[in-house]
Scaffold this motif. Structure first.
Motif, PDB file in Angstrom:
ATOM      1  N   ILE A  10     -35.528   5.283  35.441  1.00  0.00           N
ATOM      2  CA  ILE A  10     -36.831   4.660  35.173  1.00  0.00           C
ATOM      3  C   ILE A  10     -36.580   3.328  34.462  1.00  0.00           C
ATOM      4  CG2 ILE A  10     -39.107   4.973  34.116  1.00  0.00           C
ATOM      5  CD1 ILE A  10     -38.800   7.949  34.327  1.00  0.00           C
ATOM      6  N   PRO A  11     -36.696   2.223  35.202  1.00  0.00           N
ATOM      7  CA  PRO A  11     -36.454   0.919  34.576  1.00  0.00           C
ATOM      8  C   PRO A  11     -37.643   0.537  33.688  1.00  0.00           C
ATOM      9  CG  PRO A  11     -36.342   0.796  36.998  1.00  0.00           C
ATOM     10  CD  PRO A  11     -37.004   2.087  36.636  1.00  0.00           C
ATOM     11  N   VAL A  12     -37.359   0.286  32.433  1.00  0.00           N
ATOM     12  CA  VAL A  12     -38.427  -0.073  31.487  1.00  0.00           C
ATOM     13  C   VAL A  12     -38.014  -1.279  30.640  1.00  0.00           C
ATOM     14  CG1 VAL A  12     -39.533   2.208  31.339  1.00  0.00           C
ATOM     15  CG2 VAL A  12     -37.567   1.716  29.880  1.00  0.00           C
ATOM     16  N   ALA A  13     -37.129  -2.101  31.196  1.00  0.00           N
ATOM     17  CA  ALA A  13     -36.601  -3.220  30.410  1.00  0.00           C
ATOM     18  C   ALA A  13     -37.377  -4.521  30.625  1.00  0.00           C
ATOM     19  CB  ALA A  13     -35.130  -3.444  30.751  1.00  0.00           C
ATOM     20  N   GLY A  14     -38.437  -4.465  31.422  1.00  0.00           N
ATOM     21  CA  GLY A  14     -39.199  -5.693  31.694  1.00  0.00           C
ATOM     22  C   GLY A  14     -39.921  -6.198  30.453  1.00  0.00           C
ATOM     23  N   LEU A  15     -40.420  -7.408  30.547  1.00  0.00           N
ATOM     24  CA  LEU A  15     -41.020  -8.042  29.363  1.00  0.00           C
ATOM     25  C   LEU A  15     -42.503  -7.724  29.209  1.00  0.00           C
ATOM     26  CD1 LEU A  15     -39.239 -11.504  29.570  1.00  0.00           C
ATOM     27  CD2 LEU A  15     -38.651  -9.548  28.123  1.00  0.00           C
ATOM     28  N   GLY A  16     -43.108  -7.203  30.252  1.00  0.00           N
ATOM     29  CA  GLY A  16     -44.530  -6.822  30.163  1.00  0.00           C
ATOM     30  C   GLY A  16     -45.437  -7.996  29.859  1.00  0.00           C
ATOM     31  N   THR A  17     -45.141  -9.141  30.457  1.00  0.00           N
ATOM     32  CA  THR A  17     -45.921 -10.351  30.139  1.00  0.00           C
ATOM     33  C   THR A  17     -47.410 -10.213  30.476  1.00  0.00           C
ATOM     34  OG1 THR A  17     -44.673 -11.149  32.036  1.00  0.00           O
ATOM     35  CG2 THR A  17     -44.459 -12.415  30.056  1.00  0.00           C
ATOM     36  N   ARG A  18     -47.707  -9.402  31.507  1.00  0.00           N
ATOM     37  CA  ARG A  18     -49.117  -9.250  31.872  1.00  0.00           C
ATOM     38  C   ARG A  18     -49.912  -8.510  30.797  1.00  0.00           C
ATOM     39  NH1 ARG A  18     -48.414  -6.443  37.417  1.00  0.00           N
ATOM     40  NH2 ARG A  18     -46.466  -5.882  36.432  1.00  0.00           N
ATOM     41  N   PHE A  19     -49.202  -7.901  29.856  1.00  0.00           N
ATOM     42  CA  PHE A  19     -49.897  -7.158  28.809  1.00  0.00           C
ATOM     43  C   PHE A  19     -49.778  -7.781  27.433  1.00  0.00           C
ATOM     44  CE2 PHE A  19     -51.079  -3.518  31.349  1.00  0.00           C
ATOM     45  CZ  PHE A  19     -52.296  -3.244  30.735  1.00  0.00           C
ATOM     46  N   PRO A  27     -43.765  -1.242  23.802  1.00  0.00           N
ATOM     47  CA  PRO A  27     -43.502  -1.280  25.245  1.00  0.00           C
ATOM     48  C   PRO A  27     -44.773  -0.956  26.011  1.00  0.00           C
ATOM     49  CG  PRO A  27     -41.986   0.233  24.122  1.00  0.00           C
ATOM     50  CD  PRO A  27     -42.996  -0.204  23.108  1.00  0.00           C
ATOM     51  N   LYS A  28     -45.018  -1.683  27.088  1.00  0.00           N
ATOM     52  CA  LYS A  28     -46.271  -1.421  27.834  1.00  0.00           C
ATOM     53  C   LYS A  28     -46.288   0.009  28.370  1.00  0.00           C
ATOM     54  CE  LYS A  28     -44.890  -3.082  32.356  1.00  0.00           C
ATOM     55  NZ  LYS A  28     -45.010  -3.999  33.436  1.00  0.00           N
ATOM     56  N   GLU A  29     -45.095   0.571  28.601  1.00  0.00           N
ATOM     57  CA  GLU A  29     -45.018   1.947  29.119  1.00  0.00           C
ATOM     58  C   GLU A  29     -45.515   2.971  28.095  1.00  0.00           C
ATOM     59  OE1 GLU A  29     -42.435  -0.194  28.944  1.00  0.00           O
ATOM     60  OE2 GLU A  29     -42.019  -0.710  31.042  1.00  0.00           O
ATOM     61  N   ARG A 104     -28.790   0.116  28.252  1.00  0.00           N
ATOM     62  CA  ARG A 104     -29.422  -1.183  28.003  1.00  0.00           C
ATOM     63  C   ARG A 104     -29.195  -2.139  29.166  1.00  0.00           C
ATOM     64  NH1 ARG A 104     -31.296  -1.650  22.426  1.00  0.00           N
ATOM     65  NH2 ARG A 104     -31.211  -3.901  22.390  1.00  0.00           N
ATOM     66  N   GLN A 105     -30.264  -2.779  29.577  1.00  0.00           N
ATOM     67  CA  GLN A 105     -30.153  -3.937  30.464  1.00  0.00           C
ATOM     68  C   GLN A 105     -30.292  -5.111  29.506  1.00  0.00           C
ATOM     69  OE1 GLN A 105     -33.481  -4.751  33.028  1.00  0.00           O
ATOM     70  NE2 GLN A 105     -32.268  -5.945  34.466  1.00  0.00           N
ATOM     71  N   LYS A 106     -29.210  -5.802  29.260  1.00  0.00           N
ATOM     72  CA  LYS A 106     -29.211  -6.732  28.116  1.00  0.00           C
ATOM     73  C   LYS A 106     -30.135  -7.920  28.307  1.00  0.00           C
ATOM     74  CE  LYS A 106     -24.909  -4.976  26.446  1.00  0.00           C
ATOM     75  NZ  LYS A 106     -23.473  -5.131  26.301  1.00  0.00           N
ATOM     76  N   ARG A 109     -32.884  -9.153  34.247  1.00  0.00           N
ATOM     77  CA  ARG A 109     -32.504 -10.007  35.386  1.00  0.00           C
ATOM     78  C   ARG A 109     -32.902  -9.399  36.720  1.00  0.00           C
ATOM     79  NH1 ARG A 109     -26.611 -10.988  35.152  1.00  0.00           N
ATOM     80  NH2 ARG A 109     -27.072 -11.988  37.137  1.00  0.00           N
ATOM     81  N   GLY A 110     -34.025  -8.694  36.706  1.00  0.00           N
ATOM     82  CA  GLY A 110     -34.562  -8.189  37.968  1.00  0.00           C
ATOM     83  C   GLY A 110     -34.340  -6.700  38.156  1.00  0.00           C
ATOM     84  N   LEU A 111     -35.132  -6.151  39.074  1.00  0.00           N
ATOM     85  CA  LEU A 111     -35.126  -4.704  39.294  1.00  0.00           C
ATOM     86  C   LEU A 111     -33.779  -4.209  39.845  1.00  0.00           C
ATOM     87  CD1 LEU A 111     -36.978  -2.315  38.983  1.00  0.00           C
ATOM     88  CD2 LEU A 111     -37.909  -2.791  41.248  1.00  0.00           C
TER      89      LEU A 111
HETATM   90  P1  UTP Z   1     -42.651  -5.553  36.512  1.00  0.00           P
HETATM   91  O1  UTP Z   1     -42.341  -6.934  36.922  1.00  0.00           O
HETATM   92  O2  UTP Z   1     -43.902  -4.930  37.003  1.00  0.00           O
HETATM   93  O3  UTP Z   1     -42.672  -5.401  34.930  1.00  0.00           O
HETATM   94  O4  UTP Z   1     -41.416  -4.623  36.864  1.00  0.00           O
HETATM   95  P2  UTP Z   1     -42.521  -6.420  33.761  1.00  0.00           P
HETATM   96  O5  UTP Z   1     -41.509  -7.452  34.063  1.00  0.00           O
HETATM   97  O6  UTP Z   1     -42.322  -5.611  32.523  1.00  0.00           O
HETATM   98  O7  UTP Z   1     -44.006  -6.956  33.673  1.00  0.00           O
HETATM   99  P3  UTP Z   1     -44.635  -8.408  33.820  1.00  0.00           P
HETATM  100  O8  UTP Z   1     -44.571  -8.692  35.298  1.00  0.00           O
HETATM  101  O9  UTP Z   1     -43.800  -9.310  32.966  1.00  0.00           O
HETATM  102  O10 UTP Z   1     -46.014  -8.215  33.318  1.00  0.00           O
HETATM  103  C1  UTP Z   1     -41.576  -3.267  37.275  1.00  0.00           C
HETATM  104  C2  UTP Z   1     -40.792  -2.330  36.377  1.00  0.00           C
HETATM  105  O11 UTP Z   1     -39.420  -2.699  36.369  1.00  0.00           O
HETATM  106  C3  UTP Z   1     -38.940  -2.876  35.056  1.00  0.00           C
HETATM  107  C4  UTP Z   1     -40.194  -3.139  34.207  1.00  0.00           C
HETATM  108  O12 UTP Z   1     -40.000  -2.666  32.879  1.00  0.00           O
HETATM  109  C5  UTP Z   1     -41.279  -2.369  34.934  1.00  0.00           C
HETATM  110  O13 UTP Z   1     -41.387  -1.027  34.462  1.00  0.00           O
HETATM  111  N1  UTP Z   1     -37.966  -3.999  35.033  1.00  0.00           N
HETATM  112  C6  UTP Z   1     -38.261  -5.171  35.650  1.00  0.00           C
HETATM  113  C7  UTP Z   1     -36.765  -3.831  34.384  1.00  0.00           C
HETATM  114  O14 UTP Z   1     -36.470  -2.757  33.814  1.00  0.00           O
HETATM  115  N2  UTP Z   1     -35.866  -4.866  34.364  1.00  0.00           N
HETATM  116  C8  UTP Z   1     -36.140  -6.048  34.973  1.00  0.00           C
HETATM  117  O15 UTP Z   1     -35.280  -6.946  34.922  1.00  0.00           O
HETATM  118  C9  UTP Z   1     -37.360  -6.198  35.626  1.00  0.00           C
END
Ligand code: UTP
Length: 293
Positions: A10-19, A27-29, A104-106, A109-111
């Motif tokens: 379950i990748p949860v390392a994104g920045l969640g900018t939309r939130f 974390p948005k999750e 950790r995804q340091k 850098r993308g899914l």
């Molecule tokens: P999203 O692009 O929807 O999430 O990626 P984000 O980057 O957190 O949100 P915005 O777009 O900035 O608002 C889908 C999922 O993949 C994870 C995110 O945490 C999210 O659960 N993800 C995305 C990673 O774990 N690493 C990444 O480099 C990119």
């Protein structure tokens, strides 16, 4: 090759900018759907499908996700002393529902990069990837539906759904090939977020994938795209060429809880269905609907 799926990434390392600003420190999750965080629904789906190990690909500020699936002894003790048995058991059940492994995804850098980070914890087994902000309710659930296809076909399989043409630029889009059964096809190609005029179809990938470990080599061979991210879609295109990839049209209610509107929709529906507040919330909504302009 094992046909059973015991591991979920379950990748949860994104920045969640939309939130933002909500996701600045949380974390948005972990945002609640009424009283249950988004991530609980996702982990429950994996566990119901037989997953034993959940691998969170995390970043900075994501500790609360790990804490949530661990014991909170102080709270459990207090609930037990107050004889709040239902809450005590609920809290304990969540702490014991699954093994959590964090990697950790340091930098985000993308899914594709996030999935590759999980390689040491996955090893050579088939595994599922569930996006940390996509909530889906189905019976059997979407992960179970993918596992059923994999059980028969033994080929990596991803969930697809039909979207309006105007929405294709929000998703990876699949070019569908030979039919396997009524809802399952070979994928001939994938395009990440195409313009409507360039989309090969309206079959979108909303965030449930079942992969054999072949995907890791394909990600390793994938070059970063223009924005510097390693796209999972690009790695899947390699997978198609080398090992094949199937699309399965799933049956489920699906919410993009990582998007403000999707998040409000799931909260609205969950509030209406909630055993404690559902009836009163419905009365409130009906009353408000009369006065809303
Ligand atoms: P999203 O692009 O929807 O999430 O990626 P984000 O980057 O957190 O949100 P915005 O777009 O900035 O608002 C889908 C999922 O993949 C994870 C995110 O945490 C999210 O659960 N993800 C995305 C990673 O774990 N690493 C990444 O480099 C990119």
């Amino acid at each position: 090759m094992s046909k059973t799926i015991k591991k979920a990434v379950i990748p949860v390392a994104g920045l969640g900018t939309r939130f933002l600003p909500a996701s600045k420190a949380i974390p948005k999750e972990m945002l609640p759907i009424v009283d249950r965080p988004i991530i609980l629904h996702i982990v429950e789906e994996a566990v119901a499908a037989g997953v034993e190990d959940v691998i969170f690909v995390t970043g900075r500020n994501k500790h609360s996700l790990e804490d949530f699936f661990d014991h909170n002894f102080e709270q459990e003790d207090s609930l037990s002393k107050q004889k709040k048995d239902d809450l005590y058991h609920l809290s304990k059940k969540i702490s014991e529902m699954v093994n959590v492994i964090s990697i950790r995804q340091k930098s985000p850098r993308g899914l594709g990069h996030a999935v590759l980070a999980a390689k040491p914890a996955v090893g050579d087994e088939p595994f599922v990837v569930l996006l940390g902000d996509e909530v889906m309710f189905g019976k059997p659930n979407v992960t179970e539906q993918l596992a059923q296809v994999f059980h028969h076909q033994e080929v990596s399989t991803i969930a697809v759904m039909e979207v309006p043409k105007s929405d294709v630029s929000k998703y990876g889009i699949a070019k569908i090939g030979k039919t396997i059964s009524k809802h399952t096809w070979h994928i001939d190609d994938l395009v990440e977020k195409p313009k409507p005029s360039e989309a090969p179809s309206c079959w979108a990938l909303p965030g449930r994938y079942l992969f054999t470990s072949d995907i890791f080599k394909c990600i390793e061979e994938t070059k970063p795209s223009k924005n510097g991210e390693i796209q999972l879609t690009d790695a899947m295109v390699r997978l198609i060429k080398k090992h094949g990839l199937l699309a399965h049209q799933f049956t489920a209610e699906r919410y993009d809880a990582g998007d403000k509107l999707g998040y409000m929709k799931i909260n609205f529906d969950a509030a209406l269905r909630h055993p404690e507040i559902g009836r009163q919330f419905k009365e409130y909504v009906l009353e408000r609907a009369k006065t809303l302009k």
